[in-house]
Scaffold this active site. Structure first.
Site, PDB file in Angstrom:
ATOM      1  N   CYS A  83     -17.059  -3.786   3.748  1.00 15.51           N
ATOM      2  CA  CYS A  83     -16.407  -3.653   5.064  1.00 15.51           C
ATOM      3  C   CYS A  83     -17.319  -2.964   6.075  1.00 15.51           C
ATOM      4  O   CYS A  83     -16.971  -2.868   7.256  1.00 15.51           O
ATOM      5  CB  CYS A  83     -15.117  -2.851   4.951  1.00 15.51           C
ATOM      6  SG  CYS A  83     -14.072  -3.386   3.612  1.00 15.51           S
ATOM      7  N   SER A 207      -4.463  -1.860   7.500  1.00 12.17           N
ATOM      8  CA  SER A 207      -5.054  -2.817   8.441  1.00 12.17           C
ATOM      9  C   SER A 207      -4.697  -4.233   7.973  1.00 12.17           C
ATOM     10  O   SER A 207      -4.421  -4.453   6.801  1.00 12.17           O
ATOM     11  CB  SER A 207      -6.565  -2.630   8.482  1.00 12.17           C
ATOM     12  OG  SER A 207      -7.080  -2.750   7.176  1.00 12.17           O
ATOM     13  N   LYS A 326      -6.431  -0.602  12.297  1.00  9.80           N
ATOM     14  CA  LYS A 326      -5.002  -0.791  12.049  1.00  9.80           C
ATOM     15  C   LYS A 326      -4.379  -1.825  12.986  1.00  9.80           C
ATOM     16  O   LYS A 326      -3.590  -2.654  12.548  1.00  9.80           O
ATOM     17  CB  LYS A 326      -4.269   0.553  12.198  1.00  9.80           C
ATOM     18  CG  LYS A 326      -2.754   0.443  12.145  1.00  9.80           C
ATOM     19  CD  LYS A 326      -2.267   0.035  10.765  1.00  9.80           C
ATOM     20  CE  LYS A 326      -0.878  -0.551  10.745  1.00  9.80           C
ATOM     21  NZ  LYS A 326      -0.763  -1.919  11.273  1.00  9.80           N
ATOM     22  N   HIS A 330      -8.882  -5.761  11.504  1.00  4.19           N
ATOM     23  CA  HIS A 330     -10.043  -5.441  10.660  1.00  4.19           C
ATOM     24  C   HIS A 330     -10.590  -6.716   9.997  1.00  4.19           C
ATOM     25  O   HIS A 330     -10.376  -6.950   8.810  1.00  4.19           O
ATOM     26  CB  HIS A 330      -9.578  -4.410   9.611  1.00  4.19           C
ATOM     27  CG  HIS A 330     -10.613  -3.907   8.682  1.00  4.19           C
ATOM     28  ND1 HIS A 330     -11.974  -3.908   8.965  1.00  4.19           N
ATOM     29  CD2 HIS A 330     -10.519  -3.368   7.425  1.00  4.19           C
ATOM     30  CE1 HIS A 330     -12.643  -3.393   7.942  1.00  4.19           C
ATOM     31  NE2 HIS A 330     -11.781  -3.071   6.992  1.00  4.19           N
TER      32      HIS A 330
HETATM   33  N1  COA Z   1       0.320  -4.172  10.139  1.00  6.26           N
HETATM   34  C1  COA Z   1       1.392  -4.605  10.838  1.00  6.26           C
HETATM   35  N2  COA Z   1       1.930  -5.826  10.696  1.00  6.26           N
HETATM   36  C2  COA Z   1       1.363  -6.644   9.800  1.00  6.26           C
HETATM   37  C3  COA Z   1       0.245  -6.270   9.055  1.00  6.26           C
HETATM   38  C4  COA Z   1      -0.285  -4.977   9.243  1.00  6.26           C
HETATM   39  N3  COA Z   1      -1.339  -4.556   8.544  1.00  6.26           N
HETATM   40  N4  COA Z   1      -0.113  -7.288   8.249  1.00  6.26           N
HETATM   41  C5  COA Z   1       0.742  -8.293   8.506  1.00  6.26           C
HETATM   42  N5  COA Z   1       1.616  -7.897   9.444  1.00  6.26           N
HETATM   43  C6  COA Z   1       2.761  -8.667   9.955  1.00  6.26           C
HETATM   44  C7  COA Z   1       2.363 -10.075  10.356  1.00  6.26           C
HETATM   45  O1  COA Z   1       1.998 -10.143  11.717  1.00  6.26           O
HETATM   46  C8  COA Z   1       3.630 -10.834  10.072  1.00  6.26           C
HETATM   47  O2  COA Z   1       4.535 -10.578  11.136  1.00  6.26           O
HETATM   48  P1  COA Z   1       5.563 -11.718  11.620  1.00  6.26           P
HETATM   49  O3  COA Z   1       6.442 -11.995  10.432  1.00  6.26           O
HETATM   50  O4  COA Z   1       6.279 -11.054  12.760  1.00  6.26           O
HETATM   51  O5  COA Z   1       4.731 -12.890  12.019  1.00  6.26           O
HETATM   52  C9  COA Z   1       4.183 -10.149   8.847  1.00  6.26           C
HETATM   53  O6  COA Z   1       3.653  -8.807   8.863  1.00  6.26           O
HETATM   54  C10 COA Z   1       3.818 -10.823   7.551  1.00  6.26           C
HETATM   55  O7  COA Z   1       2.445 -11.153   7.599  1.00  6.26           O
HETATM   56  P2  COA Z   1       1.647 -11.632   6.330  1.00  6.26           P
HETATM   57  O8  COA Z   1       0.289 -12.103   6.786  1.00  6.26           O
HETATM   58  O9  COA Z   1       2.478 -12.590   5.535  1.00  6.26           O
HETATM   59  O10 COA Z   1       1.466 -10.288   5.524  1.00  6.26           O
HETATM   60  P3  COA Z   1       1.137 -10.126   4.012  1.00  6.26           P
HETATM   61  O11 COA Z   1       2.306  -9.454   3.385  1.00  6.26           O
HETATM   62  O12 COA Z   1       0.613 -11.374   3.416  1.00  6.26           O
HETATM   63  O13 COA Z   1      -0.105  -9.108   4.072  1.00  6.26           O
HETATM   64  C11 COA Z   1      -0.999  -6.940   3.800  1.00  6.26           C
HETATM   65  C12 COA Z   1       0.065  -7.808   4.500  1.00  6.26           C
HETATM   66  C13 COA Z   1      -0.922  -5.545   4.357  1.00  6.26           C
HETATM   67  C14 COA Z   1      -0.783  -6.936   2.285  1.00  6.26           C
HETATM   68  C15 COA Z   1      -2.410  -7.551   4.111  1.00  6.26           C
HETATM   69  O14 COA Z   1      -2.602  -7.560   5.461  1.00  6.26           O
HETATM   70  C16 COA Z   1      -3.506  -6.786   3.430  1.00  6.26           C
HETATM   71  O15 COA Z   1      -3.853  -7.043   2.293  1.00  6.26           O
HETATM   72  N6  COA Z   1      -4.139  -5.820   4.152  1.00  6.26           N
HETATM   73  C17 COA Z   1      -5.219  -5.003   3.621  1.00  6.26           C
HETATM   74  C18 COA Z   1      -6.522  -5.635   3.943  1.00  6.26           C
HETATM   75  C19 COA Z   1      -7.650  -4.835   3.358  1.00  6.26           C
HETATM   76  O16 COA Z   1      -7.597  -4.327   2.254  1.00  6.26           O
HETATM   77  N7  COA Z   1      -8.742  -4.752   4.120  1.00  6.26           N
HETATM   78  C20 COA Z   1      -9.922  -4.038   3.717  1.00  6.26           C
HETATM   79  C21 COA Z   1      -9.772  -2.602   3.981  1.00  6.26           C
HETATM   80  S1  COA Z   1     -11.327  -1.738   4.000  1.00  6.26           S
END
Ligand code: COA
Length: 382
Positions: A83, A207, A326, A330
């Site tokens: 990252c 994020s 956030k 990201h």
């Molecule tokens: N913050 C706020 N809202 C979020 C979000 C977040 N981080 N991630 C997704 N959403 C929202 C989407 O916009 C969507 O909203 P909607 O229903 O109004 O359209 C809803 O939540 C579902 O989105 P979806 O893409 O299906 O989410 P998900 O459950 O598949 O994934 C996480 C959510 C958090 C698990 C995923 O974003 C993730 O794995 N994040 C971590 C990434 C990471 O590890 N990065 C490296 C870090 S160094």
């Protein structure tokens, strides 16, 4: 060594870009930065990216993107540090310009994460951790950060809701950033009620998965000083072991301490001189640990800085001023370049409603893995 300046910046909106491929995203950011810098050619292009091979089967991004933007024949390489890949590309560019090897260098971060299933993306992200000793046990990257947050709350008696201020601040600032993924402010209540991902990390601690590209053009002050948008006062990297269980102390980001100390020494500044700190808020626990590592809070007190008076636009240490990881989003290998673009916006007084009054020195810190590679840049206005 030569003094390095930034003469151009560019970025695409962060979000789900179904209609654009990796090369098109990079193209848009690079073209914007080249136009901003008023250049038509460059000596080298460094591309920061983490997941193109894992998620799209495409590697060899240096040549791919240089060719696509009309720079056939120049030096072009992909730079990878999980990252932290975006800031790593900028770091390589700074070294090339400072050493006199190249004059005009483009550093672009690009990532496309939304074309694959959540399972594929999650395993791709876990490549930032130690495969042999961590990932093979079944833990995800979010899970590793959840262990850190749980330990932090236990050691220091911090309640989960005390982290809410980091997310509220990030979403409020993103609402005024046209390039941010999330454009709506949220309340502390929304934070507390968000669905759990890996206890205690909920959706609002994390994020998002997203696409985006950002770009800066670097040059020597001695040649193009008249076009300077910001000066690079420091560029520093330090590493720690990948596996969290091998750390001297999992609640101290030793690499962030070392990277920040090197950067402060190079720039000849102290934490009190930093007007804006774009930190690596991939998870709210990382905000707390980064603030402590950079010397803004004593050990165990980072989470208690999650108030407007401390981290807000008019606070003591404004962070995530354009939404942070956030809420701006990201796109992993692009993030470090977004952070630097945003610091430049602040130093130029071009951050709109998120402008930190009188911002003159800004720090951007990009982290690869859960604290294994930490890259810090300190910039000054002109
Ligand atoms: N913050 C706020 N809202 C979020 C979000 C977040 N981080 N991630 C997704 N959403 C929202 C989407 O916009 C969507 O909203 P909607 O229903 O109004 O359209 C809803 O939540 C579902 O989105 P979806 O893409 O299906 O989410 P998900 O459950 O598949 O994934 C996480 C959510 C958090 C698990 C995923 O974003 C993730 O794995 N994040 C971590 C990434 C990471 O590890 N990065 C490296 C870090 S160094």
């Amino acid at each position: 060594m030569r003094d390095v300046i930034i003469i151009g910046i560019g970025q695409t909106p962060v979000g789900e870009h179904w209609e654009k491929s990796l090369r098109h995203l990079a193209h848009d950011a690079i073209m914007a930065a080249m136009a901003d810098a008023r250049i038509e050619h460059a000596d080298a292009l460094y591309v920061g990216n983490m997941l193109s091979g894992e998620l799209t089967g495409q590697e060899h991004l240096g040549a791919l993107i240089a060719d696509f933007v009309g720079l056939r024949g120049i030096e072009a390489l992909k730079v990878e540090a999980a990252c932290g890949s975006g800031a790593a590309a900028v770091r390589v560019g700074v070294m090339a310009v400072a050493s006199g090897l190249h004059d005009v260098v483009i550093a672009c971060g690009v990532e496309k994460m939304t074309d694959t299933s959540a399972a594929v993306t999650t395993s791709g992200l876990a490549t930032a951790a130690d495969q042999e000793y961590e990932v093979s046990q079944g833990i995800s990257f979010v899970g590793l950060n959840a262990l850190l947050m749980r330990r932090y709350m236990y050691e220091y008696g911090v309640r989960k809701e005390e982290f809410a201020g980091f997310t509220v601040n990030a979403h409020r600032n993103a609402a005024h950033n046209p390039y941010a993924m999330f454009q709506s402010p949220i309340t502390a209540e929304t934070y507390v009620k968000a669905g759990m991902i890996a206890d205690p990390i909920n959706l609002m601690d994390s994020s998002p998965v997203c696409d985006g590209a950002a770009c800066v053009v670097l040059a020597p002050a001695e040649l193009l000083g008249g076009r300077a948008k910001a000066r690079v006062l420091a560029s520093a990297v330090a590493i720690d072991c990948l596996a969290v269980h091998d750390r001297r102390d999992p609640l101290v980001l030793d690499a962030a301490v070392a990277s920040t100390q090197k950067a402060y020494a190079q720039a000849r500044v102290t934490p009190a001189d930093i007007s804006v700190f774009e930190l690596h808020d991939a998870f709210s626990i990382m905000s707390a640990l980064s603030l402590e590592a950079a010397g803004f809070a004593p050990r165990g007190q980072g989470a208690r800085m999650a108030t407007d008076g401390e981290i807000g636009i008019r606070g003591r240490v404004p962070i995530s001023t354009m939404g942070g990881l956030k809420a701006r989003g990201h796109p992993v290998g692009a993030t470090g370049v977004y952070q630097i673009v945003e610091v430049v916006q602040q130093l130029m007084g071009q951050a709109g409603q998120n402008q930190v009054p009188g911002a003159n020195i800004g720090m951007a810190q990009n982290i690869g893995g859960s604290g294994a590679t930490v890259i810090t840049h300190i910039l000054a206005g002109v």
